[in-house]
Design a protein around this motif. Structure first.
Motif, mmCIF file in Angstrom:
data_model
loop_
_atom_site.group_PDB
_atom_site.id
_atom_site.type_symbol
_atom_site.label_atom_id
_atom_site.label_comp_id
_atom_site.label_asym_id
_atom_site.label_seq_id
_atom_site.Cartn_x
_atom_site.Cartn_y
_atom_site.Cartn_z
ATOM 1 N N TYR A 219 0.835 -1.211 0.000
ATOM 2 C CA TYR A 219 0.000 0.000 0.000
ATOM 3 C C TYR A 219 0.871 1.263 0.000
ATOM 4 N N ALA A 220 1.921 1.247 0.804
ATOM 5 C CA ALA A 220 2.784 2.430 0.903
ATOM 6 C C ALA A 220 3.444 2.750 -0.435
ATOM 7 N N LEU A 221 3.801 1.732 -1.204
ATOM 8 C CA LEU A 221 4.359 1.974 -2.535
ATOM 9 C C LEU A 221 3.342 2.684 -3.417
ATOM 10 N N SER A 222 2.098 2.234 -3.366
ATOM 11 C CA SER A 222 1.050 2.826 -4.191
ATOM 12 C C SER A 222 0.692 4.231 -3.735
ATOM 13 N N TRP A 223 0.695 4.448 -2.427
ATOM 14 C CA TRP A 223 0.285 5.729 -1.852
ATOM 15 C C TRP A 223 1.467 6.676 -1.608
ATOM 16 N N LYS A 224 2.610 6.335 -2.156
ATOM 17 C CA LYS A 224 3.820 7.163 -2.005
ATOM 18 C C LYS A 224 4.169 7.419 -0.544
ATOM 19 N N GLY A 225 3.988 6.396 0.262
ATOM 20 C CA GLY A 225 4.423 6.445 1.656
ATOM 21 C C GLY A 225 3.468 7.093 2.625
ATOM 22 N N ARG A 226 2.436 7.768 2.133
ATOM 23 C CA ARG A 226 1.489 8.457 3.020
ATOM 24 C C ARG A 226 0.207 7.647 3.087
ATOM 25 N N LEU A 227 0.050 6.871 4.109
ATOM 26 C CA LEU A 227 -1.052 5.924 4.175
ATOM 27 C C LEU A 227 -1.960 6.285 5.345
ATOM 28 N N PRO A 228 -3.077 6.981 5.088
ATOM 29 C CA PRO A 228 -3.927 7.465 6.188
ATOM 30 C C PRO A 228 -4.597 6.339 6.972
ATOM 31 N N PHE A 229 -4.673 5.141 6.394
ATOM 32 C CA PHE A 229 -5.340 4.031 7.085
ATOM 33 C C PHE A 229 -4.345 2.958 7.540
ATOM 34 N N ALA A 230 -3.094 3.360 7.778
ATOM 35 C CA ALA A 230 -2.059 2.391 8.163
ATOM 36 C C ALA A 230 -2.409 1.649 9.445
ATOM 37 N N LYS A 231 -2.870 2.378 10.450
ATOM 38 C CA LYS A 231 -3.193 1.718 11.716
ATOM 39 C C LYS A 231 -4.384 0.781 11.552
ATOM 40 N N ARG A 232 -5.330 1.170 10.732
ATOM 41 C CA ARG A 232 -6.487 0.302 10.496
ATOM 42 C C ARG A 232 -6.040 -1.030 9.874
ATOM 43 N N VAL A 233 -5.173 -0.953 8.879
ATOM 44 C CA VAL A 233 -4.651 -2.166 8.234
ATOM 45 C C VAL A 233 -3.929 -3.034 9.259
ATOM 46 N N ALA A 234 -3.047 -2.411 10.036
ATOM 47 C CA ALA A 234 -2.271 -3.172 11.028
ATOM 48 C C ALA A 234 -3.178 -3.814 12.063
ATOM 49 N N ASP A 235 -4.215 -3.103 12.496
ATOM 50 C CA ASP A 235 -5.110 -3.639 13.534
ATOM 51 C C ASP A 235 -5.982 -4.774 13.021
ATOM 52 N N VAL A 236 -6.274 -4.794 11.729
ATOM 53 C CA VAL A 236 -7.051 -5.899 11.169
ATOM 54 C C VAL A 236 -6.147 -7.120 10.959
ATOM 55 N N TYR A 237 -4.955 -6.879 10.459
ATOM 56 C CA TYR A 237 -4.055 -8.009 10.225
ATOM 57 C C TYR A 237 -3.528 -8.583 11.531
ATOM 58 N N PHE A 238 -3.188 -7.722 12.466
ATOM 59 C CA PHE A 238 -2.831 -8.206 13.802
ATOM 60 C C PHE A 238 -3.891 -7.708 14.781
ATOM 61 N N PRO A 239 -4.732 -8.608 15.324
ATOM 62 C CA PRO A 239 -4.474 -10.050 15.362
ATOM 63 C C PRO A 239 -5.266 -10.896 14.364
ATOM 64 N N HIS A 240 -6.292 -10.366 13.737
ATOM 65 C CA HIS A 240 -7.324 -11.215 13.147
ATOM 66 C C HIS A 240 -6.821 -12.099 12.003
ATOM 67 N N ILE A 241 -6.395 -11.480 10.900
ATOM 68 C CA ILE A 241 -6.033 -12.268 9.722
ATOM 69 C C ILE A 241 -4.753 -13.060 9.966
ATOM 70 N N GLN A 242 -3.795 -12.451 10.644
ATOM 71 C CA GLN A 242 -2.531 -13.157 10.895
ATOM 72 C C GLN A 242 -2.730 -14.352 11.823
ATOM 73 N N CYS A 243 -3.619 -14.221 12.786
ATOM 74 C CA CYS A 243 -3.913 -15.336 13.685
ATOM 75 C C CYS A 243 -4.529 -16.493 12.894
ATOM 76 N N LEU A 244 -5.486 -16.189 12.043
ATOM 77 C CA LEU A 244 -6.102 -17.226 11.215
ATOM 78 C C LEU A 244 -5.054 -17.891 10.336
ATOM 79 N N HIS A 245 -4.205 -17.092 9.716
ATOM 80 C CA HIS A 245 -3.150 -17.603 8.837
ATOM 81 C C HIS A 245 -2.292 -18.663 9.534
ATOM 82 N N ILE A 246 -1.767 -18.318 10.693
ATOM 83 C CA ILE A 246 -0.816 -19.216 11.359
ATOM 84 C C ILE A 246 -1.523 -20.394 12.022
ATOM 85 N N MET A 247 -2.727 -20.182 12.543
ATOM 86 C CA MET A 247 -3.435 -21.307 13.147
ATOM 87 C C MET A 247 -3.817 -22.348 12.097
ATOM 88 N N LEU A 248 -4.181 -21.920 10.896
ATOM 89 C CA LEU A 248 -4.436 -22.888 9.828
ATOM 90 C C LEU A 248 -3.154 -23.623 9.452
#
Length: 353
Positions: A219-248
């Protein structure tokens, strides 16, 4: 596809075969050639083995390159290099004779420094007998070059480094002497976890994925480093999606790990019913949280892809077929597409071999 980001499972798979897999293959061949030049026999064998046995991590992670827009090539190069570092260090910690947490932490400094191009490079091998002077450094410098091009702002960099810190801490704690491992993991969980994760093994699992980093960098590459939703992305991936990934990932290896006496987070639930309910919850939470993100359809496909691809593994034949059907249904119709696509692809590969 909209803005180069696939929105449907069939479109995604076509784009992966056409745009992602050839690029990943090219970069892996490059790193295989570099690994073959390592003079130290032990490190050379571990570097080559990590590429040979774990290349699928790079192929899977590189799907996030679609989020990089016109800089897809840079995103693929970063993802392959960073994941290759991760897989190489995992081999060094898992298969070496060392059980020294300080050694593991020193090795994993390379992952943090790969994300921080202004930091000074450490002597990563200083606490072990084996060392080399070009392979790991080249991987790190490749990541740093692309991070500089990304030029992530402070908010983005903060989230990337936070996810990396959790990942590296897990690698240290889970590779120490087995007699110390559980105590270290529990103490770490008590010190770091929030109320959002009430099971220590789920906190550890969520820490063990690199998907959030790949998503943020792309995302940062596409948005030229200015990512207004960075924390939102991080909070969804950790813990939700990343937890599912590793538990599977642990779920499909559960029988194998039990036979070999290896750590498996799935084994710490009271019974299979509790395990089933917890993964139910991970799938549902991931889908619910993803619905609030930009490019929600793409991220929902990631969840469906993780579910379908992992559950298509032949090792799941030893597992409860009811759970497999339940999870595929929960993840959504796209999960069936990825499930059958993966099975067909694996069958074709086996026939070629």
């Amino acid at each position: 596809m909209k803005n180069g980001i696939p929105r449907r499972p069939a479109t995604l798979m076509y784009a992966v075969y056409k745009h992602i897999m050839p690029r990943v293959r090219t970069h892996l061949e490059r790193w295989k050639r570099e690994a073959a030049l390592i003079q130290n026999k032990e490190l050379r064998e571990q570097a080559l083995s990590s590429i040979e046995s774990k290349a699928f991590h790079c192929y899977g992670g590189a799907v996030y390159a679609f989020l990089a827009g016109n800089l897809l090539e840079d995103a693929v190069e970063f993802i392959v290099a960073y994941q290759t570092i991760s897989d190489y260090l995992d081999n060094l910690c898992d298969r070496s004779t060392s059980l020294d947490p300080a050694d593991f932490a020193m090795l994993h400094n390379s992952m943090r420094e790969a994300l921080d191009p202004d930091s000074e490079l450490s002597d990563w091998y200083s606490l072990r007998n084996d060392s080399e002077d070009h392979y790991l450094k080249m991987l790190v410098k490749t990541c740093r070059r692309i991070i500089k091009k990304t030029a992530p702002d402070e908010a983005v960099q903060k989230q990337i480094l936070r996810l990396n810190e959790l990942y590296c801490a897990l690698q240290v704690h889970k590779h120490v002497n087995p007699d110390e491992r559980l105590e270290r993991l529990l103490s770490w969980y008590e010190a770091e976890s929030s109320d959002e994760l009430q099971y220590w093994q789920e906190f550890a699992a969520a820490s063990g994925s690199t998907l959030g980093i790949f998503c943020l960098i792309s995302y940062a590459l596409s948005w030229k480093g200015r990512l207004p939703f960075a924390k939102r992305v991080a909070d969804v991936y950790f813990p939700h999606i990343q937890c599912l990934h590793i538990m599977l990932d642990y779920y499909i290896d559960e029988h194998e790990d039990e036979q070999e006496g290896d750590l498996n987070f799935c084994s710490f639930y009271m019974n299979k019913d509790e395990l089933g309910r917890r993964i139910d919850s991970m799938i549902q939470n991931s889908l619910d949280q993803t619905a609030l993100m930009p490019d929600a359809q793409f991220h929902a496909m990631v969840i469906q892809g993780l579910t379908g691809l992992y559950l298509s593994d032949p090792k799941t034949r030893r597992q409860n077929p009811f759970l497999k059907k339940r999870w595929l249904k929960m993840a959504g119709p796209g999960s069936y597409f990825f499930y059958y696509n993966s099975k067909i692809y694996c069958d074709l590969v086996q026939k070629v071999r």
